[in-house]
Design a protein around this motif. Sequence first.
Motif, PDB file in Angstrom:
ATOM      1  N   LEU A  97      -8.587  -0.473  14.959  1.00 40.58           N
ATOM      2  CA  LEU A  97      -9.756  -1.204  15.455  1.00 40.58           C
ATOM      3  C   LEU A  97     -10.994  -0.902  14.619  1.00 40.58           C
TER       4      LEU A  97
ATOM      5  N   VAL B   5     -11.274 -11.868  21.571  1.00 39.42           N
ATOM      6  CA  VAL B   5     -10.291 -10.864  21.979  1.00 39.42           C
ATOM      7  C   VAL B   5      -9.352 -11.480  23.010  1.00 39.42           C
ATOM      8  N   PHE B   7      -6.071 -10.689  25.702  1.00 36.30           N
ATOM      9  CA  PHE B   7      -5.156  -9.774  26.383  1.00 36.30           C
ATOM     10  C   PHE B   7      -3.928 -10.603  26.755  1.00 36.30           C
ATOM     11  N   GLU B  17      -5.485  -5.679  29.919  1.00 37.60           N
ATOM     12  CA  GLU B  17      -6.947  -5.705  30.046  1.00 37.60           C
ATOM     13  C   GLU B  17      -7.523  -4.293  30.095  1.00 37.60           C
ATOM     14  N   GLY B  20      -7.089  -2.681  26.651  1.00 39.47           N
ATOM     15  CA  GLY B  20      -8.034  -3.205  25.667  1.00 39.47           C
ATOM     16  C   GLY B  20      -9.478  -2.821  25.965  1.00 39.47           C
ATOM     17  N   GLN B  21      -9.864  -2.958  27.220  1.00 42.06           N
ATOM     18  CA  GLN B  21     -11.242  -2.649  27.599  1.00 42.06           C
ATOM     19  C   GLN B  21     -11.638  -1.231  27.257  1.00 42.06           C
ATOM     20  N   LEU B  24     -12.243  -1.185  23.522  1.00 40.20           N
ATOM     21  CA  LEU B  24     -13.394  -1.974  23.068  1.00 40.20           C
ATOM     22  C   LEU B  24     -14.717  -1.330  23.477  1.00 40.20           C
ATOM     23  N   GLU B  34     -13.847 -12.386  25.513  1.00 40.55           N
ATOM     24  CA  GLU B  34     -12.508 -11.987  25.957  1.00 40.55           C
ATOM     25  C   GLU B  34     -11.794 -13.056  26.776  1.00 40.55           C
ATOM     26  N   PHE B  67      -4.584  -7.626  22.250  1.00 41.07           N
ATOM     27  CA  PHE B  67      -3.925  -6.495  22.892  1.00 41.07           C
ATOM     28  C   PHE B  67      -2.744  -7.051  23.664  1.00 41.07           C
TER      29      PHE B  67
END
Lengths: 272, 272
Positions: A97, B5, B7, B17, B20-21, B24, B34, B67
């Motif tokens: 990332l 982005v 998911f 989610e 990924g969250q 990020l 997103e 993701f």
Amino acid sequence: MKRKVFFISDRTGITAEMFGQSLLSQFENVEFDEMTIPFIDNIDKAKDACKIIQDAEQESGLRAIVFDTIVTPEIRSVIQSSGALVLDFFHTFIGPLETELGETSGFRVGKTHSLTDGKAYDSRIESVNFALNNDDGISTRHYDKADVILVGVSRCGKTPTSLYMAMQFGIKAANYPFTEDDMERLKLPAALTKQKNKIFGLTINPGRLHEIRTERRANSRYASLKQCQFEVREVESLYRREKIPYLNTTTRSVEELATKILAAAGIKRKVF
Amino acid sequence: MKRKVFFISDRTGITAEMFGQSLLSQFENVEFDEMTIPFIDNIDKAKDACKIIQDAEQESGLRAIVFDTIVTPEIRSVIQSSGALVLDFFHTFIGPLETELGETSGFRVGKTHSLTDGKAYDSRIESVNFALNNDDGISTRHYDKADVILVGVSRCGKTPTSLYMAMQFGIKAANYPFTEDDMERLKLPAALTKQKNKIFGLTINPGRLHEIRTERRANSRYASLKQCQFEVREVESLYRREKIPYLNTTTRSVEELATKILAAAGIKRKVF
């Protein structure tokens, strides 16, 4: 011997649990003994966690498996030193990332949205309150403010689904029950007709409904298989007649129902 | 331009989610746009998702970030072919786990616990119902069956915390409010004294309580800063006098509160 598994995090450990669970569920023939160790946010706590891992390994005679989501490199390396198989969620993905975004990570321990402060209160908690205040048809006055209105017979899963949508996605979900008294000549009440585009139906297998209602009020007319069959038939026929989209809750998780309802209703889920 | 982005999951996308969250959130200087694409469980749906990703890349002029938590290798490779940076949660970790466990993955798409069927109903949904039936002191009769009883002033966060513990951890949490009328000579009611080892206190900053109550009942005595200060002072003094463990909800998320309460009360969380 069961294989010891640890979910370790500098925060709540909920992401580590979900992350680990979804991987472990692939191995049906192995028995796991799971433990979550949250709030490992300094070196001393990490050393204590290491000790717990190593004691468990000695006890079981098997190498432990650790799923961790620790952000800080120094704390993470203490966990790495335990000798367990450490599957390190954060470390694995942050490098690619950083390269893609051309920016280095701040190594900030996950910011959380507080329960009562600011934006989070305005969305999730307000949505939970909305679900509670508009549960089970107790009020139909605020349906104009609802994102979605779940309908269905008593005990088919409306309340948990509404609450999950509120808690996880910040969605305002009301719910309205069709009761025994509505069943002859079942039609949508006026409060719902006005909001027809927001209505989503739930249904359930009559046999399972009978079981659930029996736990609640055994040997009642309400819980009888005959009544359950009748109500489900009437309600499903209403859904078809009125072209209300609907789902059967019998084999679906609350996560799956919430996700499918939002997709079908075209509601963008909020991510927290 | 915001960075797109996605998911993507063969199931609900909730794990993707969260996964990924949490990554990020490390990049404060980048703006993300997103989108979650759930239930990608066959090749055709994966191709549709690919198209959405590629259209988004064309529109933004930036490589997208994906993701994914897709289990099936064939479906995953379609997503991989999109050209986006694909961070593949499942693929990354399943190999090391297979080696450690000496078993190959079944590549089974995540089993979910259904909403109304069997064990899941017995734990999560029963716990949600328990929280609702024992909310806000409406009944104290079932406190012997509670895992934990949350206490605190009105609007300090008891209900959302109880519901979250039920939904996420399958914990039976009752809650009891200390009201205006209790405040002079505040003491534990008999129903609580009998269950003292299960009690956990919540508190909140009076200023924030005043704001929350004002949204609900503006210009009332109930919402006045003075009353909020008085109630919080009395309740905190009760906690200290009775040695009741307590937490301030003002800067904590519902996840964090639920996790800390379970840890403090020594309750093992259930993992679903």
